[in-house]
Design an enzyme around this catalytic site. Sequence first.
Site, PDB file in Angstrom:
ATOM      1  N   GLY A   5       0.805  -1.215   0.000  1.00 27.35           N
ATOM      2  CA  GLY A   5       0.000   0.000   0.000  1.00 27.35           C
ATOM      3  C   GLY A   5       0.836   1.262   0.000  1.00 27.35           C
ATOM      4  O   GLY A   5       0.572   2.210  -0.749  1.00 27.35           O
ATOM      5  N   GLU A  27      11.189   2.937   5.514  1.00 30.71           N
ATOM      6  CA  GLU A  27      10.968   1.508   5.754  1.00 30.71           C
ATOM      7  C   GLU A  27      12.133   0.984   6.584  1.00 30.71           C
ATOM      8  O   GLU A  27      13.284   1.046   6.151  1.00 30.71           O
ATOM      9  CB  GLU A  27      10.860   0.746   4.434  1.00 30.71           C
ATOM     10  CG  GLU A  27      10.840  -0.756   4.575  1.00 30.71           C
ATOM     11  CD  GLU A  27       9.767  -1.260   5.528  1.00 30.71           C
ATOM     12  OE1 GLU A  27      10.129  -1.966   6.498  1.00 30.71           O
ATOM     13  OE2 GLU A  27       8.574  -0.935   5.309  1.00 30.71           O
ATOM     14  N   THR A  39       5.149  -7.287   3.794  1.00 23.59           N
ATOM     15  CA  THR A  39       4.840  -8.685   4.084  1.00 23.59           C
ATOM     16  C   THR A  39       4.658  -9.494   2.819  1.00 23.59           C
ATOM     17  O   THR A  39       5.184 -10.597   2.682  1.00 23.59           O
ATOM     18  CB  THR A  39       3.576  -8.777   4.955  1.00 23.59           C
ATOM     19  OG1 THR A  39       3.819  -8.153   6.217  1.00 23.59           O
ATOM     20  CG2 THR A  39       3.195 -10.225   5.191  1.00 23.59           C
ATOM     21  N   CYS A  40       3.932  -8.968   1.854  1.00 22.61           N
ATOM     22  CA  CYS A  40       3.604  -9.738   0.659  1.00 22.61           C
ATOM     23  C   CYS A  40       4.847 -10.216  -0.077  1.00 22.61           C
ATOM     24  O   CYS A  40       4.983 -11.396  -0.384  1.00 22.61           O
ATOM     25  CB  CYS A  40       2.732  -8.924  -0.283  1.00 22.61           C
ATOM     26  SG  CYS A  40       2.331  -9.804  -1.805  1.00 22.61           S
ATOM     27  N   CYS A  69       2.840 -13.408   0.689  1.00 21.69           N
ATOM     28  CA  CYS A  69       2.210 -13.952  -0.515  1.00 21.69           C
ATOM     29  C   CYS A  69       3.198 -14.558  -1.506  1.00 21.69           C
ATOM     30  O   CYS A  69       3.013 -15.691  -1.957  1.00 21.69           O
ATOM     31  CB  CYS A  69       1.428 -12.857  -1.253  1.00 21.69           C
ATOM     32  SG  CYS A  69       0.524 -11.734  -0.204  1.00 21.69           S
ATOM     33  N   TYR A 102      11.264  -3.152  -6.562  1.00 19.60           N
ATOM     34  CA  TYR A 102      10.471  -2.177  -5.801  1.00 19.60           C
ATOM     35  C   TYR A 102      11.292  -0.925  -5.525  1.00 19.60           C
ATOM     36  O   TYR A 102      10.813   0.208  -5.685  1.00 19.60           O
ATOM     37  CB  TYR A 102       9.995  -2.802  -4.487  1.00 19.60           C
ATOM     38  CG  TYR A 102       8.658  -3.494  -4.581  1.00 19.60           C
ATOM     39  CD1 TYR A 102       7.576  -3.054  -3.825  1.00 19.60           C
ATOM     40  CD2 TYR A 102       8.466  -4.582  -5.418  1.00 19.60           C
ATOM     41  CE1 TYR A 102       6.343  -3.682  -3.895  1.00 19.60           C
ATOM     42  CE2 TYR A 102       7.250  -5.215  -5.509  1.00 19.60           C
ATOM     43  CZ  TYR A 102       6.187  -4.770  -4.750  1.00 19.60           C
ATOM     44  OH  TYR A 102       4.972  -5.389  -4.829  1.00 19.60           O
ATOM     45  N   TYR A 161      -6.571 -18.638   6.415  1.00 20.47           N
ATOM     46  CA  TYR A 161      -5.913 -18.994   5.162  1.00 20.47           C
ATOM     47  C   TYR A 161      -4.411 -19.191   5.325  1.00 20.47           C
ATOM     48  O   TYR A 161      -3.812 -20.012   4.630  1.00 20.47           O
ATOM     49  CB  TYR A 161      -6.229 -17.976   4.069  1.00 20.47           C
ATOM     50  CG  TYR A 161      -5.539 -16.636   4.211  1.00 20.47           C
ATOM     51  CD1 TYR A 161      -4.327 -16.391   3.576  1.00 20.47           C
ATOM     52  CD2 TYR A 161      -6.102 -15.613   4.957  1.00 20.47           C
ATOM     53  CE1 TYR A 161      -3.692 -15.173   3.688  1.00 20.47           C
ATOM     54  CE2 TYR A 161      -5.471 -14.393   5.089  1.00 20.47           C
ATOM     55  CZ  TYR A 161      -4.269 -14.171   4.446  1.00 20.47           C
ATOM     56  OH  TYR A 161      -3.645 -12.966   4.579  1.00 20.47           O
ATOM     57  N   ARG A 163     -13.233 -19.547   8.567  1.00 21.91           N
ATOM     58  CA  ARG A 163     -14.449 -18.835   8.983  1.00 21.91           C
ATOM     59  C   ARG A 163     -14.771 -17.732   7.978  1.00 21.91           C
ATOM     60  O   ARG A 163     -13.900 -17.003   7.522  1.00 21.91           O
ATOM     61  CB  ARG A 163     -14.233 -18.231  10.373  1.00 21.91           C
ATOM     62  CG  ARG A 163     -15.415 -17.446  10.910  1.00 21.91           C
ATOM     63  CD  ARG A 163     -15.198 -17.125  12.374  1.00 21.91           C
ATOM     64  NE  ARG A 163     -13.969 -16.376  12.596  1.00 21.91           N
ATOM     65  CZ  ARG A 163     -13.883 -15.054  12.564  1.00 21.91           C
ATOM     66  NH1 ARG A 163     -14.958 -14.309  12.302  1.00 21.91           N
ATOM     67  NH2 ARG A 163     -12.727 -14.436  12.791  1.00 21.91           N
ATOM     68  N   THR A 173      -3.326  -8.034   0.142  1.00 17.68           N
ATOM     69  CA  THR A 173      -2.380  -7.195  -0.604  1.00 17.68           C
ATOM     70  C   THR A 173      -3.050  -6.362  -1.699  1.00 17.68           C
ATOM     71  O   THR A 173      -2.803  -5.148  -1.795  1.00 17.68           O
ATOM     72  CB  THR A 173      -1.265  -8.070  -1.202  1.00 17.68           C
ATOM     73  OG1 THR A 173      -0.498  -8.623  -0.133  1.00 17.68           O
ATOM     74  CG2 THR A 173      -0.363  -7.274  -2.122  1.00 17.68           C
ATOM     75  N   GLU A 197     -15.921 -24.374 -17.575  1.00 21.38           N
ATOM     76  CA  GLU A 197     -17.128 -24.287 -18.394  1.00 21.38           C
ATOM     77  C   GLU A 197     -18.389 -24.595 -17.579  1.00 21.38           C
ATOM     78  O   GLU A 197     -19.494 -24.187 -17.945  1.00 21.38           O
ATOM     79  CB  GLU A 197     -17.045 -25.218 -19.595  1.00 21.38           C
ATOM     80  CG  GLU A 197     -17.089 -26.706 -19.283  1.00 21.38           C
ATOM     81  CD  GLU A 197     -16.983 -27.554 -20.539  1.00 21.38           C
ATOM     82  OE1 GLU A 197     -17.948 -27.559 -21.324  1.00 21.38           O
ATOM     83  OE2 GLU A 197     -15.927 -28.191 -20.726  1.00 21.38           O
TER      84      GLU A 197
END
Length: 460
Positions: A16, A35, A42-43, A48, A99, A180, A207, A312, A442
């Site tokens: 973000g 930073e 994290t991603c 991720c 990045y 997850y 959940r 993300t 399909e």
Amino acid sequence: MSDFDTDLFVIGGGSGGVRAARIAAGYGARVMLAEEYRVGGTCVIRGCVPKKLMVYAGRFADEFADAAGFGWTVGTPHFDWATLKRRRDAEVTRLEGIYDANLIRAGVEIVPERAVIVDPHTVRLVASDRTVRAERILVAVGAHPVKEPAVPGIELAITSNEVFELESLPERILVIGGGYIAVEFAGVFAALGSATTLLHRGDRLLRGFDDEVRDALAEAYGHRMDLRLGRTLLGIERREGGLCARLDDGSEILADQVLVATGRRPNVGGLGLDRVGIDLDAAGAIPVDAYSQTKVPSIYAVGDVTNRANLTPVAIREGHAFADTVYGGRPTCVDHRLIPTAVFSTPEIGVVGHSEAAAREVYGTIDVYKARFRPMKATLSGREERILMKVIVDCATDRVVGVHIFGHDAGEVIQAVGIAVTLGATKADFDRTIAVHPTAAEELVTMRVPEVTKHPVGVG
């Protein structure tokens, strides 16, 4: 001359914050970004991206096993954790460099240290002990994993941060959690060859997801690992044979590693929010309005630190919307009501819109279309695997309000389906779409008769 050293100071170099900084700079704003760890958040660094690479690694085990059914003779496969770790870490470093380069190319000044808020227009850089005056401050510091429940010995466990630092594949691993992150890591370690136990205190995993999808996942995972539902961790202790986890039913689980993936909390500690009068909500997150603005007009926040939808792509969209609103002259709100998402379990889960239960509460009478079938690939491989697809339709408008997929490449499929659902596609639109044959996807456009019509609670 401006009274400020910079127009925008971004605290946090995750998805973000990076997007907001780049877009704001593109509009001509002077931007600084602090930073304290590694740009990418994290991603990219420990979420991720490296986790998905591990998911890919684990899925080769199924491919090797399935190959014989298609005429291939494959020798005994051997997995080397060190090779995966080395190549995964190198890819993360490569992406981090991209990045950094993109920020610099956009004109953003990167400050590699921790920043805290001093007042509505001032931040202090901790390592260098200098202050920067900014017209606006954007907080994009994300969240961190927590070790819960707070039982004796919980300090012996690792989290989703430390899991990427393991130097060897654990022979036995206990994963605690039902979200997850827990589901994905349990799937990874089971596929790579670890004797895996997934422990969750609830009676279902994931959940908030559709109950039938949750049940399908539990059935699949029950064949891949030791799945313990409805059980609670009482404590962890170190023994000669490893780590021993004690459960509330009196049983014990011996493991080489215990991975706790039971939740995350916003990274607000010591940030200085109290100095400017920003109170946190019940979840410890920063309250913001639809434009990501806090109660202090010059301070904004995006991403997981706001606890709106901790994904993300959502953080990226929020960061972009902030820059469009403040620096692009295009007031933009992010709609958090309809977010396509995927769980990279094996098999995968792809979801957009409401679950069956939620749709029934929101829309009243709904039609539920379902397809359960064995994938074509499994007919020759012999694998016992089933695909589940659900399309949920609001009877009053014929609009598709939910699609749920459990099966191979569900994440890829749901991205395209998400476009249609976001545009307000109806079931008639799905029906008149020509199927791509032979594919599993399909089925989404060939289901004609609803399996069941659900009425509002207490009706029908």
